[in-house]
Each structure stands twice: as structure tokens, then as C-alpha cells.
Design a protein around this motif. Sequence first.
Motif, PDB file in Angstrom:
ATOM      1  N   LEU A 208      24.537  14.103  53.011  1.00 56.06           N
ATOM      2  CA  LEU A 208      23.605  13.860  54.339  1.00 56.06           C
ATOM      3  C   LEU A 208      22.643  14.859  53.878  1.00 56.06           C
ATOM      4  CD1 LEU A 208      26.497  14.385  56.853  1.00 56.06           C
ATOM      5  CD2 LEU A 208      24.900  12.394  56.815  1.00 56.06           C
ATOM      6  N   GLU A 209      21.286  14.715  54.737  1.00 52.18           N
ATOM      7  CA  GLU A 209      20.579  15.785  54.692  1.00 52.18           C
ATOM      8  C   GLU A 209      20.391  16.538  55.972  1.00 52.18           C
ATOM      9  OE1 GLU A 209      16.746  13.228  53.973  1.00 52.18           O
ATOM     10  OE2 GLU A 209      15.850  14.741  55.332  1.00 52.18           O
ATOM     11  N   LEU A 210      20.215  17.843  55.774  1.00 54.67           N
ATOM     12  CA  LEU A 210      20.159  19.085  56.918  1.00 54.67           C
ATOM     13  C   LEU A 210      18.632  18.762  57.060  1.00 54.67           C
ATOM     14  CD1 LEU A 210      21.183  21.391  58.291  1.00 54.67           C
ATOM     15  CD2 LEU A 210      20.351  22.728  56.647  1.00 54.67           C
ATOM     16  N   ALA A 211      18.627  18.229  58.300  1.00 52.75           N
ATOM     17  CA  ALA A 211      17.000  17.741  58.887  1.00 52.75           C
ATOM     18  C   ALA A 211      16.130  18.838  58.847  1.00 52.75           C
ATOM     19  CB  ALA A 211      17.137  17.331  59.956  1.00 52.75           C
ATOM     20  N   GLY A 212      14.925  18.845  58.252  1.00 54.06           N
ATOM     21  CA  GLY A 212      13.931  19.857  58.413  1.00 54.06           C
ATOM     22  C   GLY A 212      13.979  20.788  57.243  1.00 54.06           C
ATOM     23  N   SER A 213      15.169  20.772  56.418  1.00 52.66           N
ATOM     24  CA  SER A 213      15.328  21.725  55.238  1.00 52.66           C
ATOM     25  C   SER A 213      15.017  21.103  53.927  1.00 52.66           C
ATOM     26  CB  SER A 213      16.591  22.406  55.222  1.00 52.66           C
ATOM     27  OG  SER A 213      17.637  21.248  54.645  1.00 52.66           O
ATOM     28  N   GLY A 214      14.858  19.867  53.977  1.00 57.75           N
ATOM     29  CA  GLY A 214      14.942  18.940  52.472  1.00 57.75           C
ATOM     30  C   GLY A 214      16.006  19.204  51.664  1.00 57.75           C
ATOM     31  N   ARG A 215      17.279  19.640  52.343  1.00 62.52           N
ATOM     32  CA  ARG A 215      18.226  19.782  51.449  1.00 62.52           C
ATOM     33  C   ARG A 215      19.440  18.538  51.749  1.00 62.52           C
ATOM     34  NH1 ARG A 215      20.300  25.862  52.011  1.00 62.52           N
ATOM     35  NH2 ARG A 215      22.070  25.137  50.711  1.00 62.52           N
ATOM     36  N   THR A 216      19.917  18.311  50.689  1.00 61.05           N
ATOM     37  CA  THR A 216      20.884  17.339  50.795  1.00 61.05           C
ATOM     38  C   THR A 216      22.317  18.166  50.517  1.00 61.05           C
ATOM     39  OG1 THR A 216      19.572  15.629  49.787  1.00 61.05           O
ATOM     40  CG2 THR A 216      21.758  15.354  49.558  1.00 61.05           C
ATOM     41  N   VAL A 217      23.153  17.435  51.411  1.00 60.61           N
ATOM     42  CA  VAL A 217      24.415  18.299  51.326  1.00 60.61           C
ATOM     43  C   VAL A 217      25.573  17.081  51.245  1.00 60.61           C
ATOM     44  CG1 VAL A 217      23.823  20.303  52.555  1.00 60.61           C
ATOM     45  CG2 VAL A 217      24.627  18.333  53.897  1.00 60.61           C
ATOM     46  N   ARG A 218      26.734  17.528  50.475  1.00 63.10           N
ATOM     47  CA  ARG A 218      27.665  16.513  50.278  1.00 63.10           C
ATOM     48  C   ARG A 218      28.965  16.835  51.432  1.00 63.10           C
ATOM     49  NH1 ARG A 218      28.219  12.431  46.689  1.00 63.10           N
ATOM     50  NH2 ARG A 218      26.484  13.022  45.282  1.00 63.10           N
ATOM     51  N   ILE A 219      29.534  15.624  51.893  1.00 64.54           N
ATOM     52  CA  ILE A 219      30.714  15.841  52.790  1.00 64.54           C
ATOM     53  C   ILE A 219      31.663  15.984  51.893  1.00 64.54           C
ATOM     54  CG2 ILE A 219      32.248  15.061  54.604  1.00 64.54           C
ATOM     55  CD1 ILE A 219      29.882  13.362  55.478  1.00 64.54           C
ATOM     56  N   ARG A 220      32.483  17.181  51.863  1.00 69.99           N
ATOM     57  CA  ARG A 220      33.601  17.577  51.286  1.00 69.99           C
ATOM     58  C   ARG A 220      34.865  17.008  51.715  1.00 69.99           C
ATOM     59  NH1 ARG A 220      35.141  22.799  48.144  1.00 69.99           N
ATOM     60  NH2 ARG A 220      33.322  23.952  48.918  1.00 69.99           N
ATOM     61  N   ALA A 221      34.883  17.332  53.237  1.00 65.93           N
ATOM     62  CA  ALA A 221      36.317  16.860  53.672  1.00 65.93           C
ATOM     63  C   ALA A 221      35.813  16.753  55.273  1.00 65.93           C
ATOM     64  CB  ALA A 221      37.505  17.940  53.555  1.00 65.93           C
ATOM     65  N   LEU A 222      36.587  15.901  56.117  1.00 69.67           N
ATOM     66  CA  LEU A 222      36.177  15.566  57.297  1.00 69.67           C
ATOM     67  C   LEU A 222      37.569  15.862  58.236  1.00 69.67           C
ATOM     68  CD1 LEU A 222      34.629  11.777  57.119  1.00 69.67           C
ATOM     69  CD2 LEU A 222      33.607  14.051  58.239  1.00 69.67           C
ATOM     70  N   GLN A 223      37.198  16.165  59.401  1.00 65.01           N
ATOM     71  CA  GLN A 223      38.562  16.005  60.365  1.00 65.01           C
ATOM     72  C   GLN A 223      37.812  15.393  61.641  1.00 65.01           C
ATOM     73  OE1 GLN A 223      40.281  19.822  61.102  1.00 65.01           O
ATOM     74  NE2 GLN A 223      41.323  19.893  58.953  1.00 65.01           N
ATOM     75  N   SER A 224      38.801  14.878  62.457  1.00 63.62           N
ATOM     76  CA  SER A 224      38.305  14.649  63.932  1.00 63.62           C
ATOM     77  C   SER A 224      39.806  14.845  64.588  1.00 63.62           C
ATOM     78  CB  SER A 224      38.218  12.985  63.765  1.00 63.62           C
ATOM     79  OG  SER A 224      37.698  12.608  65.145  1.00 63.62           O
ATOM     80  N   LEU A 225      39.512  15.561  66.006  1.00 60.86           N
ATOM     81  CA  LEU A 225      40.516  16.158  66.532  1.00 60.86           C
ATOM     82  C   LEU A 225      41.722  16.662  66.005  1.00 60.86           C
ATOM     83  CD1 LEU A 225      40.955  12.606  68.832  1.00 60.86           C
ATOM     84  CD2 LEU A 225      39.198  14.862  68.949  1.00 60.86           C
ATOM     85  N   GLY A 226      41.193  17.570  65.063  1.00 64.08           N
ATOM     86  CA  GLY A 226      42.397  18.295  64.537  1.00 64.08           C
ATOM     87  C   GLY A 226      42.859  17.921  63.012  1.00 64.08           C
ATOM     88  N   ALA A 227      42.693  16.463  62.966  1.00 63.13           N
ATOM     89  CA  ALA A 227      43.419  16.033  61.818  1.00 63.13           C
ATOM     90  C   ALA A 227      42.455  15.623  60.665  1.00 63.13           C
ATOM     91  CB  ALA A 227      44.255  14.858  62.289  1.00 63.13           C
ATOM     92  N   PRO A 228      42.804  15.851  59.464  1.00 60.45           N
ATOM     93  CA  PRO A 228      42.065  15.051  58.403  1.00 60.45           C
ATOM     94  C   PRO A 228      41.903  13.668  58.321  1.00 60.45           C
ATOM     95  CG  PRO A 228      44.052  16.211  57.622  1.00 60.45           C
ATOM     96  CD  PRO A 228      44.102  16.509  58.900  1.00 60.45           C
ATOM     97  N   VAL A 229      40.747  13.316  58.016  1.00 61.86           N
ATOM     98  CA  VAL A 229      40.359  11.856  57.781  1.00 61.86           C
ATOM     99  C   VAL A 229      39.462  11.578  56.979  1.00 61.86           C
ATOM    100  CG1 VAL A 229      40.869  10.949  60.245  1.00 61.86           C
ATOM    101  CG2 VAL A 229      38.499  12.012  59.553  1.00 61.86           C
TER     102      VAL A 229
END
Length: 584
Positions: A208-229
Amino acid sequence: MWVVATAGHVDHGKSTLVRALTGMEPDRWAEERRRGMTIDLGFAWTTLPSGSTVAFVDVPGHERFVPNMLAGVGPVPAAMLVVAADEGWMPQSAEHLAALDALDVRHAVLVVTRSDLADPRPATAQALDRLATTALGSAVEAVAVSGATGAGLDELRAALDRLGAALPPPDHDAPVRLWVDRSFTVRGSGTVVTGTLGAGRLAAGAELELAGSGRTVRIRALQSLGAPVSAVGAVARVAVNLRGLDRDAVGRGDALVTPGRFVVTGLVDVRVDGDPVAELPAEVVLHVGSAAVPARVRPLGTDTARLRLARPVPLHVGDRALLRDPGRHRVPGGVTVLDVVPPELRRRGAAAARAAELSELDGRPDAAGELRRRRLVRALELARMGVPADGVPAVAGDWLADPEHWAALRARLGSEVDRYAVAHPVDPDVPVDAMRQRLGLPDRALVEALVAPPLTVRDGRIGSGRALPERLRTAVDAVRADLRREPFAAPDARRLAELGLGPKEVGAAVKARLLLRVADGVVLLPDAADAAVRTLRALPQPFTLSEARQVLRTTRRVAVPLLEFLGRRGATRQLADGRHTTGP
Ligand SMILES: Nc1nc2c(ncn2[C@@H]2O[C@H](COP(=O)(O)OP(=O)(O)OP(=O)(O)O)[C@@H](O)[C@H]2O)c(=O)[nH]1
Ligand SMILES: [Mg+2]
């Protein structure tokens, strides 16, 4: 899953309702619990009777915390508007409703709570009256409940189920724009941000891009409603653990976006609903998503304006946002983004012309209209503006052109080619890049795409496909007439000079395939090489230079380079004794 934000005056029972519905505590801070008041956004979720999951973004009602409230409702398209039966309609009931209206929220349920303390009917009637004047209209369901006794909660759950079912289905293919509402550090994992994912999909490992910063970041891990997905599609509440981003590099109001799919801009043209733009303060705060960005207003029409933002935000045409006057605690109006790459207004009258242009726009993405206004634009650039150009054929690469403008460019190319040919009679073919500059085009590929018969592109130059200029043609014709009489009596320097044919002119004739250059200063008819080979074949083989010279009725000046020329082509061959042969 779907997401609903609360709204309503301070102390009217929003958090109590969320708590009663979910069993979770939306007031996360000790200070909130001590003061019995929501200060910042709270998050909770539950499963409804239908089996669908609803997540709540619980907002503060106090007028001091309206910016927090706006950050919560900004990315959420559904609302639970809470009014206390015993207090009825209050200032922040109105301000919150104005905010929902400005953001064009069209899905809501009205909850009249604290109905154990007073008859809920007057407050209900009063609230429905106000709602009817907004984008929500008169079809809003109203439910009377008590957070204290639990009365009406089942009806509310059923109403929420109906609200969720009525929401438009999310677009999983849309680009992601995750407005950050919280960011924090998790020991051992690094930076985590949370937000409401309204469209698109997120997956661990994605960039993903951090808008306005020109920086690209990678998603290391995700959670939704407190549970890893490992992946999650909209609509969802998500917590995203990011690789390569410091905690203090990201916060509320930032957005993580699909790279290259949004214009990140500090200059937008908008339509303002509500107050006439002339009455807007010069300095406002633009609330979009979870962001609150100071903006300078430049009125353009009666209801259109240019906003210069204190920092760039990722926007698409058609985005809804609202303006707030922080000094007066008012929401003067909602705005619709009309143009995220607006033209500069430098010339006299440019602002008025722009106002007229904006009056025609409604924020609905319109590829043909964008082409008409921009004349030439890349499909990718349009997509970044939020204007899909599906079905619009590209003219070159991913360039799209307004058909009228394109036809005009093609006509101009034709006349520029002619003009160039007149100015450069000897070398009338225009270099593509020179033409690109003359036409003011951003890409050579566009120039090449404009070339159509009788024009041609060869070796980076545009040929006019026309004969040589008149004077030159006459001189070349005289040489050709000489050569038809004596095919190997190449004109000498004096004859060429007499005809006004210098090296450049001769070169032009050679290029036009009117003459064949055998060597510097030696030109014959284009078919002379073949004719020479035919004649030489008739000689006894092998033959001497002198024999060749005689049979071709020419001089050494011509015969020597001609035999070299034929030799290079493999038509004749020189033997060790110096003689030549046409044979093997
Ligand atoms: N009797 C009665 N009291 C209620 C009810 N709902 C909330 N309250 C009380 O009203 C007060 C405010 O409730 P909250 O749920 O904190 O109100 P809120 O809307 O979240 O307030 P803010 O977040 O600060 O805007 C608390 O003391 C609650 O106990 C109800 O249905 N009946
Ligand atoms: Mg609260």
C-alpha cells in the motif's frame, strides 16, 4: 460484515446502546469512563439475528469532539442516530445530522432511547421531521428503546438487520483507500493502524502507499474484529500491521491507498451544498474520510469553489466531504469533489470561465467529458482521478484523446509537415521529435499515431509523401533525361552545379529514389546497377576494367566506383589478376 456509526447529542445514550447491543465497552479510555463521556472513537461488534455481523463506530456527542465524530462517520456510509426521549432534539443532534447530510449518508436508523425516562413519541416525531429535510429522507425507521431496561433492543436488532441488508454491495475490485482512525504500536509487531475498509480488498503481503508521503508499505499481518485473517474484503473494520513504517509516521487522517490509483492533491474544485460559497469563511476545515485538513476557499461560482488544502489528500472525482467552520461550530456545507486535477487560473477571465465549466459538472465520473476538457490524457491518469475510461479506445499507448481535438491535431500535423517541407526543401522530412514540440505534445508516440497516409514515418522522420519541390524536381529531371540517353555517363560536378544540384539536393533526390548514388559525386538512374550487370554478362568472362568501361560507354571516373559498387553487392567479382567476372 457491515459498519454503522453512531451519531447524536452528548449523553443521549449512544455508548450505552452499543454496550447493550454488543456486550463490549466502546469507551476505551479511563478518562472517558471517569467522566462518563465519550471523547474519542470506540469500536465494538456483534452478530445480528440474521447472522450478519455489524461493527459499530461509536462517536462522541460533545461539541468539543465534533472533529473526532467526523473522523468516525467520514468513512462509514450508515448511521445510528440516537436521540434521548427525555431531552429531544438538541444542538449536536442537529450538527451531527448536518454532517451526515453533508456526507450524503443515505442509510440510517433513528433510535429514541432513554424511553424509560419519557414518552419517546414527541422526540421521535421531532427527529423524523428533521431527518425528512436531509439526504436520509422520510423513509428512516424509528425504534424506541431503553438502554437501562433493555426494552426495544430486539426491535432495534431487527431494524439494524434491515438497515444492513439495504446497503449497496461493496466493490471488491475497487482500489483501497483505508482512512486511518487509530495507530499504535504492538510490542514485537510494530505499527498497527485501524480503519473502516469501505471498498476493495486487503491481503497480508500486499503493498500500500501511505498517501502523500510517496512511501510504500507492506502489510505484515491483518486482523478483523480482533481475529487474525490473511485477507479481508470490504466492508470491514480492519487492523493492519505494517512493515517499514514508524508509529509516528502515520496517524488519524492518513490514508493507505492502492499504489497509483488515487490523485493525491492539495488543490480541488468542488461544489458546495448549503451556504452560498460567497458566504463561506476564507479558512475552513475540509473533513474527508478520517482526515481534517485546513483549506483556503476561493469562490468560483455561486456554489462552486477551489480549495487549497494545507496538505495533500487522496481524492477521486465524486468524493463527498464536508466543510466546517471551527470557529463557529458549524457545518456550512457538504462538498462534492468535481475535479482533482484542476487547471491553473492565471489568465484574466480564467476564473469566470472555470466557474461556467464547473456549473456543468456534477461529480459523476464522465470519461468523455474529461477528454473534452483535458483533450489528451492517459487512461491511468483518469483512473487515478476516479474516472474509469472503459471502452474509450486509446490513440497511442494508453493515451486517450478527445476525438475533435485529435482530428484537429491531425490536420495541424499535415500543415506543419507542409510548412517544414517548404522551409527545408532539400530535406523535407520532419524529425518526429521536432513535430512533437511544434504540436506541443507530451509523447512521440502521439505524433507517430497522428501520421496517416499519404504521410509516412520512417527512421524517426515524417515523410510528406509528396514529390520534391518544383525547382529541385526540374533539375533532377534534366539529369535523368541525360542518363536515359547515356545511362552510365554520370553527370560531372560542372553539370550538377549548372543545374543547382549540390550534395544536399542530390541527397534529397537519392532519398526520393529518383537517382542512385554509386559513390560520392557519381549518380545514375535507380535501375543502372541492373542494367550494368546485364551488359557486363554479355562480355567474354572475365573482363578488364577497360573492357567494362568501353561496353558501358563511360569513363574511369564512373567505371571504377560502379564495379566496386557491383562488387559490394555481389553482382560482380574481382579476380586475383585484377580482372572482373559476373560469373561464380
Ligand atoms: N435511564 C436511562 N439512562 C440511560 C439510558 N441510556 C443511557 N443512559 C444514561 O445516560 C448517560 C449517558 O449515556 P452514554 O451512553 O454515555 O451517552 P452517550 O451518548 O454515549 O454520550 P457521549 O458519548 O458523551 O456523547 C449515562 O449515565 C447512561 O447511564 C437509558 O436508556 N435510560
Ligand atoms: Mg458515548
